[in-house]
Design a protein around this motif. Structure first.
Motif, PDB file in Angstrom:
ATOM      1  N   ALA A  53       0.842  -1.202   0.000  1.00 48.75           N
ATOM      2  CA  ALA A  53       0.000   0.000   0.000  1.00 48.75           C
ATOM      3  C   ALA A  53       0.879   1.254   0.000  1.00 48.75           C
ATOM      4  N   GLY A  54       2.050   1.155  -0.629  1.00 51.98           N
ATOM      5  CA  GLY A  54       2.982   2.285  -0.685  1.00 51.98           C
ATOM      6  C   GLY A  54       2.757   3.142  -1.921  1.00 51.98           C
ATOM      7  N   GLY A  55       3.766   3.899  -2.277  1.00 51.44           N
ATOM      8  CA  GLY A  55       3.672   4.843  -3.389  1.00 51.44           C
ATOM      9  C   GLY A  55       3.355   4.173  -4.715  1.00 51.44           C
ATOM     10  N   ALA A  56       3.851   2.955  -4.919  1.00 52.17           N
ATOM     11  CA  ALA A  56       3.617   2.264  -6.187  1.00 52.17           C
ATOM     12  C   ALA A  56       2.209   1.670  -6.235  1.00 52.17           C
ATOM     13  N   ASN A  80      -1.310  -5.466   3.458  1.00 50.60           N
ATOM     14  CA  ASN A  80      -0.081  -4.710   3.727  1.00 50.60           C
ATOM     15  C   ASN A  80       0.383  -4.960   5.151  1.00 50.60           C
ATOM     16  N   ARG A  81       1.726  -4.883   5.345  1.00 52.15           N
ATOM     17  CA  ARG A  81       2.307  -5.064   6.683  1.00 52.15           C
ATOM     18  C   ARG A  81       1.789  -3.980   7.630  1.00 52.15           C
ATOM     19  N   THR A  82       1.788  -2.741   7.166  1.00 51.95           N
ATOM     20  CA  THR A  82       1.328  -1.635   8.005  1.00 51.95           C
ATOM     21  C   THR A  82      -0.137  -1.347   7.687  1.00 51.95           C
ATOM     22  N   LYS A  97      -1.615   2.104   6.457  1.00 47.17           N
ATOM     23  CA  LYS A  97      -1.447   2.502   5.052  1.00 47.17           C
ATOM     24  C   LYS A  97      -2.473   1.837   4.138  1.00 47.17           C
ATOM     25  N   THR A 151       5.016  -4.318  -3.791  1.00 51.99           N
ATOM     26  CA  THR A 151       6.046  -3.984  -2.802  1.00 51.99           C
ATOM     27  C   THR A 151       7.432  -4.205  -3.406  1.00 51.99           C
ATOM     28  N   VAL A 171       9.610  -6.128  -1.972  1.00 52.82           N
ATOM     29  CA  VAL A 171      10.133  -7.409  -1.467  1.00 52.82           C
ATOM     30  C   VAL A 171      10.402  -8.359  -2.646  1.00 52.82           C
TER      31      VAL A 171
END
Ligand code: ATR
Length: 285
Positions: A137-140, A160-162, A165, A205, A207
């Motif tokens: 759930a980041g910028g990408a 998502n881990r966090t 977000k 992600t 990863v």
């Protein structure tokens, strides 16, 4: 003396703002396109520190720049320095392409479109009515989630881990496009069900990216079962995530096509030229 006629006083400019920019393949892609199409344009890398970003944008506005790309870490930051942003870019919360129109700067996002074009080409299908599992759930992730929702997906299971977000990203989609996003964490007992019912699985992600090539967010390979599996990573071209999916009968797609098409789309926006299939094939192979 050998005179180089490739850049003249009439040459117009394109560029890439970011930090770092040294690794980017965009200069090669866009300069090749200009050469093939015979357009008098040159694309240059423009590494800039955060405190100088606004000054650089003003300088590009004041000079012979047709437009520019924006990369990490300024895709969100840049928006406030522009005269306008497309509705889609606002929903995506990021701009990777800027075009100057009548002396004013307008922000676009071609990451979502690049992702979609690459997906359709490789998968031979689209997102209408599809159930999708998305990791990250980041910028990408945001341009991709917004694009999939706009394309009419039936459900997005967002992992998502966090959690904070994923909840924020779910709100953007559910409140502005369609109520289709459900949030999971990696420990959820029901996550396996979401995978089982899914048509498409996407890793957004970092990863598994080189040098972290032995890692995958999905350690239980039985989660893969014939779905279409997309990893936006392009280095390596086959992540562990994709190799595991392939071994379970999934159709796999890596991030090279997205990288290529976000650039093609940007070039089409700047020049108004639709790049032919023949040129696309020549460039991509
Ligand atoms: P990008 O712009 O590439 O999306 P980002 O905004 O830093 O970069 O987001 C990276 C994504 O990868 C996030 O979803 C992040 O999860 P968190 O939101 O929990 O940070 C995910 N990610 C990165 N490393 C991870 C790891 N070791 N385990 C799980 N998720 C990871």
């Amino acid at each position: 003396m050998v005179i180089d006629y490739s850049v003249t006083g009439k040459t117009k400019l394109l560029g890439l703002i970011g930090n770092p920019v040294e690794h980017s393949i965009s200069p090669q892609l866009h300069n090749s396109l200009s050469k093939i199409l015979g357009l008098d344009l040159i694309y240059v890398p423009l590494r800039v520190d955060k405190e100088d970003l606004e000054t650089l944008v003003k300088a590009l506005k004041a000079t012979e720049f047709v437009g520019f790309n924006v990369t990490v870490p300024y895709k969100r930051e840049i928006m406030k320095f522009l005269d306008g942003n497309t509705k889609e870019a606002i929903l995506m919360g990021s701009v990777n392409t800027v075009k100057k129109i009548d002396g004013r700067l307008y922000g676009y996002n071609t990451d979502g479109e690049g992702f979609l074009r690459a997906f359709k080409e490789a998968a031979g299908t689209d997102f209408k009515g599809k159930k999708v599992v998305m990791l990250g759930a980041g910028g990408a992730a945001r341009p991709i989630a917004v694009k999939i929702a706009l394309e009419g997906a039936e459900k997005i299971s967002l992992v998502n881990r966090t959690t904070q977000k994923s909840v924020e990203l779910a709100e953007v989609v559910n409140e502005n496009i369609a109520e289709i996003v459900q949030v999971y964490n990696f420990e959820d007992k029901t996550l396996k069900l979401a995978f089982e019912e899914s048509d498409i699985i996407i890793n957004t992600t970092s990863v598994g990216m080189s040098p972290d090539i032995d890692n995958s967010l999905i350690s239980d390979t039985s989660y893969f079962n014939g779905q279409i599996v997309y990893d936006i990573i392009y280095n390596p071209v086959k992540t562990k995530f994709l190799a595991d999916a392939e071994s379970r009968g999934c159709k796999i797609i890596n991030g090279l096509g997205m990288l290529f098409y976000q650039g093609i789309n940007a070039y089409e926006i700047w020049t108004g030229v639709k790049i032919s299939e023949e040129i696309l094939r020549d460039l991509y192979n």
